[in-house]
Design an enzyme around this catalytic site. Structure first.
Site, PDB file in Angstrom:
ATOM      1  N   HIS A   6       5.879   4.055  35.441  1.00  0.00           N
ATOM      2  CA  HIS A   6       6.446   4.699  34.258  1.00  0.00           C
ATOM      3  C   HIS A   6       5.339   5.084  33.279  1.00  0.00           C
ATOM      4  CE1 HIS A   6       8.654   4.097  30.240  1.00  0.00           C
ATOM      5  NE2 HIS A   6       9.233   5.151  30.774  1.00  0.00           N
ATOM      6  N   HIS A  48       4.829  11.345  25.610  1.00  0.00           N
ATOM      7  CA  HIS A  48       6.237  10.943  25.484  1.00  0.00           C
ATOM      8  C   HIS A  48       6.863  11.379  24.162  1.00  0.00           C
ATOM      9  CE1 HIS A  48       9.501   8.169  24.370  1.00  0.00           C
ATOM     10  NE2 HIS A  48       9.835   8.266  25.641  1.00  0.00           N
TER      11      HIS A  48
END
Ligand code: G3P
Ligand code: MG
Length: 236
Positions: A6, A48
């Protein structure tokens, strides 16, 4: 069950940086997930948040800054002094990296750009995906159903994952079908065996985020989950 790194190995290196991705090689991890946004001058970059504030020594919105401006910032120091000097990573760099090391990839479409800028984002994505070797597996995912639908129309052969933070229901299945999704990507929080079973009954395999607890990973595996996104792909 597949373990997807991730934002790279983000437990051991700053998320979405070269270090986080390069650490996959010695650890033998072959699936990564990353988040894609666009700079003001149309370059696709891996980050992100919509702002650089949390993960760099600067501040401001990714979409409002040029690539050259963002490249002046340090994206490693916030995580640990040893990572000082990490630069923002471009999708082009990542594609060379995954091609060289035969790594499979989940590209998460994470942008607030709209209108013509969004079309440009999709066009740049289309160009980039064409550079990925045929034998690397690709999943494109997003929480943004409209964006995912547009992407699917542009590249119908690319596998889609519908990201969702909502409770799983028949409505999830309807939304997944509306974007041509092969997978559903739900939040691990509150997820039940019945949720997984509902999706599997509709032939929708499930990839769950973000799982950093071994006991939870084991349970999801027993429930028939296809993959998990984790910051610790080697220990899960
Ligand atoms: O794609 C799985 C996961 O990354 C979705 O949530 O917020 O970490 O991008 P987020
Ligand atoms: Mg993500």
């Amino acid at each position: 069950m597949i373990k997807i790194a991730h934002r790279g190995i983000s437990a051991q290196a700053p998320e979405n940086t070269r270090s986080a991705f390069e650490l996959m090689i010695p650890l033998g991890v072959n699936w990564l997930e990353t988040d894609i946004d666009m700079t003001a001058d149309g370059h696709l970059v891996l980050i992100h948040d919509s702002k650089v504030n949390r993960t760099s020594n600067g501040n401001g919105t990714v979409n409002h800054n040029s690539l050259m401006g963002l490249q002046k910032l340090d994206f490693g120091q916030w995580f640990a002094p040893a990572f000082t000097g990490e630069r923002i990573v471009t999708l082009d760099w990542l594609i060379d990296f995954i091609n060289e090391h035969h790594i499979n990839v989940n590209l998460e479409l994470k942008t607030n750009v709209r209108g013509e800028q969004q079309n440009f984002y999709l066009m740049r994505l289309h160009q980039a995906i064409h550079r990925i070797n045929r034998d690397n597996q690709i999943i494109v995912s997003s929480f943004d159903v409209k964006l995912l639908k547009k992407f699917h129309e542009l590249m119908p052969k690319i596998t889609i994952g519908l990201l969702t933070a909502e409770m799983i229901s028949e409505n999830t299945v309807t939304r997944a079908r509306s974007v041509g999704a092969t997978y559903v990507h739900p939040d691990v929080n509150g997820l039940t065996e019945a949720d997984i079973q509902l999706l599997l009954d509709y032939q929708l395999p499930v990839n769950v985020w973000t799982v950093n607890d071994i006991a939870v990973a084991q349970r999801l595996d027993n429930w028939g989950v296809h993959a998990i996104f984790t910051d610790f792909p080697k220990t899960m």
